[in-house]
Structures are given as structure tokens and as C-alpha cells.
Design a protein around this motif. Structure first.
Motif, mmCIF file in Angstrom:
data_model
loop_
_atom_site.group_PDB
_atom_site.id
_atom_site.type_symbol
_atom_site.label_atom_id
_atom_site.label_comp_id
_atom_site.label_asym_id
_atom_site.label_seq_id
_atom_site.Cartn_x
_atom_site.Cartn_y
_atom_site.Cartn_z
ATOM 1 N N ALA A 48 0.823 -1.212 0.000
ATOM 2 C CA ALA A 48 0.000 0.000 0.000
ATOM 3 C C ALA A 48 0.857 1.262 0.000
ATOM 4 O O ALA A 48 0.576 2.214 -0.740
ATOM 5 C CB ALA A 48 -0.938 -0.004 1.207
ATOM 6 N N VAL A 49 1.909 1.270 0.801
ATOM 7 C CA VAL A 49 2.802 2.428 0.838
ATOM 8 C C VAL A 49 3.493 2.601 -0.519
ATOM 9 O O VAL A 49 3.644 3.728 -1.013
ATOM 10 C CB VAL A 49 3.833 2.298 1.991
ATOM 11 C CG1 VAL A 49 4.922 3.337 1.888
ATOM 12 C CG2 VAL A 49 3.125 2.403 3.328
ATOM 13 N N GLN A 50 3.887 1.498 -1.148
ATOM 14 C CA GLN A 50 4.497 1.577 -2.475
ATOM 15 C C GLN A 50 3.511 2.147 -3.498
ATOM 16 O O GLN A 50 3.882 2.963 -4.341
ATOM 17 C CB GLN A 50 4.979 0.200 -2.928
ATOM 18 C CG GLN A 50 6.196 -0.290 -2.186
ATOM 19 C CD GLN A 50 6.583 -1.708 -2.557
ATOM 20 O OE1 GLN A 50 5.733 -2.542 -2.870
ATOM 21 N NE2 GLN A 50 7.878 -1.990 -2.506
ATOM 22 N N ALA A 51 2.255 1.734 -3.435
ATOM 23 C CA ALA A 51 1.241 2.227 -4.367
ATOM 24 C C ALA A 51 1.014 3.730 -4.184
ATOM 25 O O ALA A 51 0.948 4.479 -5.167
ATOM 26 C CB ALA A 51 -0.065 1.459 -4.174
ATOM 27 N N VAL A 52 0.908 4.173 -2.944
ATOM 28 C CA VAL A 52 0.719 5.598 -2.684
ATOM 29 C C VAL A 52 1.925 6.392 -3.186
ATOM 30 O O VAL A 52 1.771 7.440 -3.825
ATOM 31 C CB VAL A 52 0.470 5.847 -1.172
ATOM 32 C CG1 VAL A 52 0.536 7.326 -0.845
ATOM 33 C CG2 VAL A 52 -0.870 5.263 -0.764
ATOM 34 N N ALA A 53 3.114 5.887 -2.932
ATOM 35 C CA ALA A 53 4.327 6.569 -3.408
ATOM 36 C C ALA A 53 4.333 6.654 -4.930
ATOM 37 O O ALA A 53 4.708 7.684 -5.501
ATOM 38 C CB ALA A 53 5.576 5.841 -2.910
ATOM 39 N N GLY A 54 3.912 5.599 -5.606
ATOM 40 C CA GLY A 54 3.861 5.608 -7.064
ATOM 41 C C GLY A 54 2.909 6.652 -7.606
ATOM 42 O O GLY A 54 3.227 7.361 -8.568
ATOM 43 N N ALA A 71 3.611 10.899 -16.999
ATOM 44 C CA ALA A 71 2.778 10.480 -15.869
ATOM 45 C C ALA A 71 2.347 9.018 -16.033
ATOM 46 O O ALA A 71 2.407 8.242 -15.074
ATOM 47 C CB ALA A 71 1.557 11.385 -15.754
ATOM 48 N N TRP A 72 1.931 8.631 -17.258
ATOM 49 C CA TRP A 72 1.540 7.237 -17.486
ATOM 50 C C TRP A 72 2.733 6.306 -17.343
ATOM 51 O O TRP A 72 2.599 5.192 -16.829
ATOM 52 C CB TRP A 72 0.887 7.065 -18.863
ATOM 53 C CG TRP A 72 -0.517 7.575 -18.882
ATOM 54 C CD1 TRP A 72 -0.979 8.648 -19.582
ATOM 55 C CD2 TRP A 72 -1.629 7.050 -18.156
ATOM 56 N NE1 TRP A 72 -2.311 8.827 -19.334
ATOM 57 C CE2 TRP A 72 -2.745 7.853 -18.464
ATOM 58 C CE3 TRP A 72 -1.797 5.996 -17.277
ATOM 59 C CZ2 TRP A 72 -4.007 7.624 -17.923
ATOM 60 C CZ3 TRP A 72 -3.059 5.769 -16.741
ATOM 61 C CH2 TRP A 72 -4.136 6.573 -17.057
ATOM 62 N N SER A 73 3.892 6.754 -17.776
ATOM 63 C CA SER A 73 5.109 5.946 -17.618
ATOM 64 C C SER A 73 5.423 5.736 -16.140
ATOM 65 O O SER A 73 5.784 4.633 -15.727
ATOM 66 C CB SER A 73 6.292 6.619 -18.313
ATOM 67 O OG SER A 73 6.054 6.757 -19.686
ATOM 68 N N ALA A 74 5.261 6.801 -15.363
ATOM 69 C CA ALA A 74 5.508 6.702 -13.925
ATOM 70 C C ALA A 74 4.503 5.751 -13.269
ATOM 71 O O ALA A 74 4.878 4.929 -12.429
ATOM 72 C CB ALA A 74 5.448 8.084 -13.278
ATOM 73 N N LEU A 139 11.549 4.411 -14.683
ATOM 74 C CA LEU A 139 12.608 3.852 -13.827
ATOM 75 C C LEU A 139 12.748 4.591 -12.505
ATOM 76 O O LEU A 139 12.944 3.961 -11.450
ATOM 77 C CB LEU A 139 13.928 3.824 -14.589
ATOM 78 C CG LEU A 139 13.946 2.889 -15.804
ATOM 79 C CD1 LEU A 139 15.238 3.050 -16.589
ATOM 80 C CD2 LEU A 139 13.740 1.452 -15.385
ATOM 81 N N VAL A 140 12.638 5.910 -12.525
ATOM 82 C CA VAL A 140 12.732 6.673 -11.268
ATOM 83 C C VAL A 140 11.585 6.283 -10.341
ATOM 84 O O VAL A 140 11.782 6.080 -9.136
ATOM 85 C CB VAL A 140 12.741 8.194 -11.544
ATOM 86 C CG1 VAL A 140 12.486 8.992 -10.277
ATOM 87 C CG2 VAL A 140 14.065 8.605 -12.169
ATOM 88 N N THR A 141 10.392 6.158 -10.893
ATOM 89 C CA THR A 141 9.247 5.771 -10.068
ATOM 90 C C THR A 141 9.420 4.365 -9.515
ATOM 91 O O THR A 141 9.088 4.108 -8.350
ATOM 92 C CB THR A 141 7.945 5.879 -10.871
ATOM 93 O OG1 THR A 141 7.863 7.193 -11.435
ATOM 94 C CG2 THR A 141 6.734 5.627 -10.001
ATOM 95 N N MET A 142 9.951 3.462 -10.325
ATOM 96 C CA MET A 142 10.211 2.103 -9.825
ATOM 97 C C MET A 142 11.172 2.133 -8.642
ATOM 98 O O MET A 142 10.934 1.471 -7.625
ATOM 99 C CB MET A 142 10.804 1.226 -10.930
ATOM 100 C CG MET A 142 9.810 0.698 -11.917
ATOM 101 S SD MET A 142 10.562 -0.449 -13.076
ATOM 102 C CE MET A 142 10.828 -1.863 -11.996
ATOM 103 N N VAL A 143 12.243 2.895 -8.780
ATOM 104 C CA VAL A 143 13.236 2.967 -7.696
ATOM 105 C C VAL A 143 12.603 3.552 -6.436
ATOM 106 O O VAL A 143 12.798 3.026 -5.331
ATOM 107 C CB VAL A 143 14.475 3.775 -8.142
ATOM 108 C CG1 VAL A 143 15.378 4.091 -6.969
ATOM 109 C CG2 VAL A 143 15.236 3.024 -9.220
ATOM 110 N N VAL A 144 11.828 4.619 -6.592
ATOM 111 C CA VAL A 144 11.179 5.220 -5.426
ATOM 112 C C VAL A 144 10.249 4.204 -4.756
ATOM 113 O O VAL A 144 10.267 4.042 -3.529
ATOM 114 C CB VAL A 144 10.407 6.502 -5.826
ATOM 115 C CG1 VAL A 144 9.506 6.974 -4.693
ATOM 116 C CG2 VAL A 144 11.377 7.597 -6.231
ATOM 117 N N CYS A 145 9.454 3.503 -5.558
ATOM 118 C CA CYS A 145 8.519 2.520 -4.988
ATOM 119 C C CYS A 145 9.256 1.386 -4.277
ATOM 120 O O CYS A 145 8.790 0.903 -3.239
ATOM 121 C CB CYS A 145 7.617 1.959 -6.082
ATOM 122 S SG CYS A 145 6.383 3.129 -6.666
ATOM 123 N N MET A 146 10.386 0.978 -4.811
ATOM 124 C CA MET A 146 11.139 -0.098 -4.156
ATOM 125 C C MET A 146 11.789 0.370 -2.864
ATOM 126 O O MET A 146 11.990 -0.418 -1.944
ATOM 127 C CB MET A 146 12.205 -0.651 -5.106
ATOM 128 C CG MET A 146 11.633 -1.505 -6.207
ATOM 129 S SD MET A 146 12.905 -2.296 -7.201
ATOM 130 C CE MET A 146 13.218 -1.041 -8.418
#
Length: 164
Positions: A48-54, A71-74, A139-146
Motif C-alpha cells: 500500500a505504501v508503495q502504491a501511494v508513493a507511485g 505520468a503514465w510511464s511513472a 525507472l525513477v518511479t520504480m526505484v522510489v517505490c522499491m
């Protein structure tokens, strides 16, 4: 000179009787009280925290670039972390309480492998699925979510302090 005195802290060190005396096994009641005081972190909270961050990062990409493609890529990058994580959480929480320790380890390895395979498949499909793909946004969004898993730990810690 004995092994105890020859090497302080090495692999040949013999444990002191004082070290053994400091270890005290917990009774069933003490263990239950300790577990109640420090409940385990739910994998669903992390997802859930990962989804909100995304969603937050996708909104930031749109606010900064004013491009829907970014935005769609993120959002797709967030999905490439959240969906495999949710699959793993579902797999682990469905059987983990009744599994033997060996089966739990094998189950974890299976679900982790499936999670990685799904994430890689989603990355391979990204170029065909996302119109106007922005790899930096994805990729930036993936890293942030991880990397926001620690935030779930901090939120849990803050809730524990409020209830105390």
C-alpha cells in the motif's frame, strides 16, 4: 595458552559461562507479550505504501513536465513494482502460517522468483503498453517505490508510539 585466551572473539573462542548465563529463554507468556508489543509488519502495508508513493511520484512527473506520457510511464513503473509485490504478498500470506520452516523458505523463494519474473515481463512489455513511454519517469518511479519500504516501517513505529 588455551583457545579461550589465545584469540579474543575469533572462531576458536570458547564461550564463557557468564555469556551462557545471560541468555534466558522466554516463557510462552513472555514471548506472546513481546509479539503483541512488536507485531510483524504486514506485507500488504508495504504494498500500500508503495502504491501511494507511485501515485505521488506520477503526479509530480505530470506537474513538472506537463506531459501525460511521463505520468503514465511513472504509473506503469509503480505498477511494475506494486503488482508483483501484491502477488508475492498474496502467495506468502495465504500459506505461511501453517507451513513448516523448510516449506516457508521454499515458498518464499518461489514467490520471490515469480515476483521478479513478472516485473521483468512488465518492463519488456512497457514499450508496447505505454504510449509516449518515458524511461526516466518509469525507472525513477520504480526505484522510489522499491525504496519506500522503510516508510512503512516508520509508519508502524509511529503507530506503536501513539498506542503506548
Amino acid at each position: 595458552m588455551t583457545a579461550k585466551h589465545a584469540d579474543h572473539g575469533g572462531p576458536d573462542t570458547v564461550p564463557d559461562a557468564a555469556d551462557e548465563a545471560t541468555f534466558k529463554p522466554l516463557s510462552r507468556e513472555e514471548a506472546q507479550a513481546l509479539m503483541a508489543q512488536h507485531p510483524p509488519l504486514s506485507p500488504w502495508r508495504v504494498v500500500a505504501v508503495q502504491a501511494v508513493a507511485g501515485v505521488v511520484v506520477a503526479a509530480l512527473w505530470y506537474a513538472v513536465t506537463r506531459k501525460g506520457g511521463a505520468a503514465w510511464s511513472a504509473l506503469y513503473g509503480a505498477a511494475a513494482v506494486v503488482l508483483p509485490g501484491a502477488l508475492m504478498a498474496r502467495g506468502l500470506t495465504s500459506r505461511i502460517s501453517r507451513a513448516s520452516p523448510g516449506a516457508a523458505v521454499l515458498g518464499f523463494m518461489f514467490w520471490e522468483s515469480l515476483k521478479i519474473a513478472l516485473a521483468v515481463a512488465m518492463l519488456v512489455a512497457a514499450a508496447k503498453v505505454v504510449p509516449d513511454l518515458s524511461w526516466p519517469a518509469l525507472l525513477v518511479t520504480m526505484v522510489v517505490c522499491m525504496k519506500v519500504s522503510w516508510l512503512a516501517l516508520l509508519l508502524r513505529r509511529g503507530q506503536a508510539k501513539q498506542t503506548s
